[in-house]
Motif scaffolding. Structure first.
Motif, PDB file in Angstrom:
ATOM      1  N   ARG A 193     104.845   8.255  36.765  1.00  0.00           N
ATOM      2  CA  ARG A 193     103.754   7.593  37.501  1.00  0.00           C
ATOM      3  C   ARG A 193     103.829   6.078  37.398  1.00  0.00           C
ATOM      4  NH1 ARG A 193     101.663  10.084  33.012  1.00  0.00           N
ATOM      5  NH2 ARG A 193     100.718   8.752  31.403  1.00  0.00           N
ATOM      6  N   THR A 194     104.566   5.571  36.416  1.00  0.00           N
ATOM      7  CA  THR A 194     104.701   4.122  36.272  1.00  0.00           C
ATOM      8  C   THR A 194     105.483   3.511  37.430  1.00  0.00           C
ATOM      9  OG1 THR A 194     104.777   4.546  33.888  1.00  0.00           O
ATOM     10  CG2 THR A 194     105.295   2.313  34.602  1.00  0.00           C
ATOM     11  N   GLY A 198     105.285  -1.373  31.983  1.00  0.00           N
ATOM     12  CA  GLY A 198     103.944  -0.827  31.901  1.00  0.00           C
ATOM     13  C   GLY A 198     103.168  -1.194  33.143  1.00  0.00           C
ATOM     14  N   PRO A 199     101.895  -0.916  33.191  1.00  0.00           N
ATOM     15  CA  PRO A 199     101.104  -1.241  34.386  1.00  0.00           C
ATOM     16  C   PRO A 199     101.078  -2.728  34.699  1.00  0.00           C
ATOM     17  CG  PRO A 199      99.935   0.302  32.959  1.00  0.00           C
ATOM     18  CD  PRO A 199     101.113  -0.187  32.190  1.00  0.00           C
ATOM     19  N   ASP A 200     101.148  -3.576  33.667  1.00  0.00           N
ATOM     20  CA  ASP A 200     101.030  -5.012  33.899  1.00  0.00           C
ATOM     21  C   ASP A 200     102.057  -5.837  33.126  1.00  0.00           C
ATOM     22  OD1 ASP A 200     100.074  -4.621  31.374  1.00  0.00           O
ATOM     23  OD2 ASP A 200      98.007  -5.238  31.797  1.00  0.00           O
ATOM     24  N   PHE A 201     103.186  -5.249  32.774  1.00  0.00           N
ATOM     25  CA  PHE A 201     104.193  -6.031  32.051  1.00  0.00           C
ATOM     26  C   PHE A 201     105.587  -5.419  32.196  1.00  0.00           C
ATOM     27  CE2 PHE A 201     102.807  -2.908  28.907  1.00  0.00           C
ATOM     28  CZ  PHE A 201     104.018  -2.448  28.389  1.00  0.00           C
ATOM     29  N   VAL A 202     106.551  -6.289  32.026  1.00  0.00           N
ATOM     30  CA  VAL A 202     107.959  -5.902  31.907  1.00  0.00           C
ATOM     31  C   VAL A 202     108.520  -6.640  30.700  1.00  0.00           C
ATOM     32  CG1 VAL A 202     110.251  -5.915  32.958  1.00  0.00           C
ATOM     33  CG2 VAL A 202     108.235  -5.596  34.400  1.00  0.00           C
ATOM     34  N   VAL A 203     109.134  -5.901  29.779  1.00  0.00           N
ATOM     35  CA  VAL A 203     109.790  -6.507  28.624  1.00  0.00           C
ATOM     36  C   VAL A 203     111.256  -6.098  28.674  1.00  0.00           C
ATOM     37  CG1 VAL A 203     109.935  -6.666  26.109  1.00  0.00           C
ATOM     38  CG2 VAL A 203     107.701  -6.471  27.228  1.00  0.00           C
ATOM     39  N   LEU A 205     101.902  -6.568  20.449  1.00  0.00           N
ATOM     40  CA  LEU A 205     101.211  -7.233  21.547  1.00  0.00           C
ATOM     41  C   LEU A 205     101.145  -6.352  22.792  1.00  0.00           C
ATOM     42  CD1 LEU A 205      99.912  -9.835  22.668  1.00  0.00           C
ATOM     43  CD2 LEU A 205     102.216 -10.615  23.274  1.00  0.00           C
ATOM     44  N   PHE A 206     102.248  -5.664  23.114  1.00  0.00           N
ATOM     45  CA  PHE A 206     102.306  -4.862  24.347  1.00  0.00           C
ATOM     46  C   PHE A 206     102.027  -3.383  24.094  1.00  0.00           C
ATOM     47  CE2 PHE A 206     104.731  -8.636  25.424  1.00  0.00           C
ATOM     48  CZ  PHE A 206     104.301  -8.908  26.719  1.00  0.00           C
ATOM     49  N   GLY A 207     101.829  -3.000  22.844  1.00  0.00           N
ATOM     50  CA  GLY A 207     101.517  -1.597  22.551  1.00  0.00           C
ATOM     51  C   GLY A 207     102.684  -0.668  22.774  1.00  0.00           C
ATOM     52  N   LEU A 208     103.882  -1.049  22.331  1.00  0.00           N
ATOM     53  CA  LEU A 208     105.074  -0.238  22.522  1.00  0.00           C
ATOM     54  C   LEU A 208     105.159   0.842  21.448  1.00  0.00           C
ATOM     55  CD1 LEU A 208     107.624  -3.094  23.319  1.00  0.00           C
ATOM     56  CD2 LEU A 208     106.099  -1.854  24.880  1.00  0.00           C
ATOM     57  N   HIS A 209     105.717   1.970  21.814  1.00  0.00           N
ATOM     58  CA  HIS A 209     105.800   3.116  20.908  1.00  0.00           C
ATOM     59  C   HIS A 209     106.791   2.824  19.776  1.00  0.00           C
ATOM     60  CE1 HIS A 209     106.371   7.258  19.502  1.00  0.00           C
ATOM     61  NE2 HIS A 209     105.241   7.539  20.140  1.00  0.00           N
ATOM     62  N   TYR A 215     106.528   6.969  27.388  1.00  0.00           N
ATOM     63  CA  TYR A 215     105.549   6.941  26.311  1.00  0.00           C
ATOM     64  C   TYR A 215     104.199   6.538  26.911  1.00  0.00           C
ATOM     65  CZ  TYR A 215     109.700   6.847  23.296  1.00  0.00           C
ATOM     66  OH  TYR A 215     110.901   7.136  22.683  1.00  0.00           O
ATOM     67  N   ASP A 216     103.348   7.539  27.191  1.00  0.00           N
ATOM     68  CA  ASP A 216     102.059   7.288  27.837  1.00  0.00           C
ATOM     69  C   ASP A 216     102.274   6.526  29.147  1.00  0.00           C
ATOM     70  OD1 ASP A 216     100.720   8.569  25.756  1.00  0.00           O
ATOM     71  OD2 ASP A 216     100.640   6.735  24.566  1.00  0.00           O
ATOM     72  N   ASP A 217     101.759   5.308  29.258  1.00  0.00           N
ATOM     73  CA  ASP A 217     101.904   4.538  30.492  1.00  0.00           C
ATOM     74  C   ASP A 217     103.106   3.586  30.448  1.00  0.00           C
ATOM     75  OD1 ASP A 217      99.722   5.705  31.672  1.00  0.00           O
ATOM     76  OD2 ASP A 217      98.311   4.184  30.927  1.00  0.00           O
ATOM     77  N   VAL A 218     103.915   3.677  29.409  1.00  0.00           N
ATOM     78  CA  VAL A 218     105.063   2.782  29.258  1.00  0.00           C
ATOM     79  C   VAL A 218     106.357   3.568  29.471  1.00  0.00           C
ATOM     80  CG1 VAL A 218     106.304   1.224  27.712  1.00  0.00           C
ATOM     81  CG2 VAL A 218     103.798   1.320  27.647  1.00  0.00           C
ATOM     82  N   LEU A 219     107.202   3.053  30.351  1.00  0.00           N
ATOM     83  CA  LEU A 219     108.505   3.664  30.630  1.00  0.00           C
ATOM     84  C   LEU A 219     109.582   2.846  29.929  1.00  0.00           C
ATOM     85  CD1 LEU A 219     109.892   5.937  32.273  1.00  0.00           C
ATOM     86  CD2 LEU A 219     110.214   4.257  34.107  1.00  0.00           C
TER      87      LEU A 219
END
Length: 363
Positions: free
Chosen positions: A253-254, A143-148, A84-88, A107-111
């Motif tokens: 950058r995140t 990510g830009p629009d989420f926290v898990v 759903l969130f596109g996690l690596h 990982y890309d835009d996900v920290l």
């Protein structure tokens, strides 16, 4: 490694429709989804019925973020979240396996961040088997629009932290990186608290070792146990230094630029705890060496006393042994006062030897 990645991907495909992530119908106790909330401009929004709809609302509006909290999810549950969130897949593997060292990965835009949580285990009396420090984990994806957030362990609940953040909408409005800072700050504050509690145990052991009856009351097993528990605390605290250094100096950058100064403050607190733990380790080494030295001195005193008494007892043993050989011509053998004289000589010689040892501190 490749086999694990294939396994995660297989779980994702196989459980795409089977796993239910609709959090309102699930209890926080015994379920993976603890909470799922939408924030916009730092303010909590109306709850959506499912995680999917929550994320869809945020992306449709183009503002705000979703905070999904999980507690020890199963492989199937987290495979659905990862899709759903596109996690690596590599980060997904770390979450499923748990027991990771503190680290920071992009990982890309996900920290992806791993933090070790600690708590002090209360005990009435410290023994050689007492558990002093209990550890867990919090894994954070931003990510830009989420926290898990994924929590492992019996402690480290983020409920109070979420309430504190909601009370400061200006800070929460800075986005997902503000949540990451709040979690890191919360974890490091727990480090400080646990370190202070451990210090009380160390002070108790130190006082006991250096007390007048320290030889009788002190226990080396308790010191070793404290060192083992301190090592567990050290493994949780020290590796976090590098991730915090990156977040406070060259953040990805995140991370919102305004949050960098807040991470520097957390890094300073972590440095203080690290120095404190290093000092505890050195102090416990000194306490253990002092205790072993006391034991060695006590054993030496006991050995000297045994040697002195053996020397005293050797005199009557030697004299009676000579008379026990039954030779015909023995000194004063046929004299009426020969027996009392032999006893008197034994007593006098033993008294002289005893006095000599007593004067020299052997007895």
């Amino acid at each position: 490694m490749v086999g694990n990645l294939r396994k995660v991907a297989s779980l994702t495909r196989r459980n795409r429709r089977r796993v239910d992530l609709s959090h309102p119908a699930r209890s926080p106790l015994g379920s993976a989804v603890v909470n799922c909330v939408i924030y916009r401009d730092g303010v909590r929004q109306e709850t959506a019925p499912t995680v999917e709809e929550s994320l869809a609302r945020v992306r449709k509006h183009g503002d705000g973020f979703v905070w999904l909290g999980l507690h020890e999810p199963s492989e199937a549950e987290f495979a659905r979240v990862a899709e759903l969130f596109g996690l690596h897949p590599l980060a997904v593997e770390d979450v499923v396996q748990a027991h990771q060292r503190p680290k920071l990965e992009q990982y890309d835009d996900v920290l992806f961040t791993v933090l070790k949580t600690v708590t002090y285990v209360e005990h009435e009396l410290l023994t050689a088997t007492s558990e002093v420090v209990d550890t867990g984990e919090i894994m954070v994806f931003i990510g830009p629009d989420f926290v898990v957030t994924v929590r492992h362990g019996r402690h480290g609940s983020l409920g109070p932290l979420r309430e504190d953040l909601e009370a400061e909408p200006e800070q929460l409005a800075k986005g997902p990186s503000a949540v990451l800072h709040a979690i890191a700050d919360h974890v490091v504050d727990d480090y400080v608290t646990v370190a202070d509690d451990v210090q009380e145990d160390i002070d108790e052991v130190e006082t006991e070792v250096f007390s007048p009856n320290g030889i009788k009351t002190a226990d080396a097993g308790r010191i070793y146990q404290l060192k083992r528990e301190l090592l567990e605390l050290k493994r949780a605290v020290v590796p976090l230094g590098r991730p915090l250094e990156v977040l406070s100096t060259t953040p990805p950058r995140t991370v919102d630029p305004e949050i960098r100064a807040y991470f520097r403050d957390v890094a300073d607190h972590l440095s203080r705890v690290t120095e404190q733990i290093t000092g505890f380790d050195a102090l416990l080494d000194s306490i253990l060496q002092a205790h072993l030295a006391q034991v060695a001195v006590a054993q030496n005193d006991d050995a000297r006393k045994i040697t002195a008494w053996a020397a005293v007892i050797a005199v009557p043993t030697m004299v009676t042994g000579m008379y026990g050989m039954n030779f015909k011509y023995m000194p004063e053998l046929h004299w009426r006062f020969g027996y009392p004289l032999a006893l008197g000589v034994i007593v006098v010689v033993c008294a002289v030897i005893y006095r000599g040892f007593k004067r020299n501190g052997w007895l």
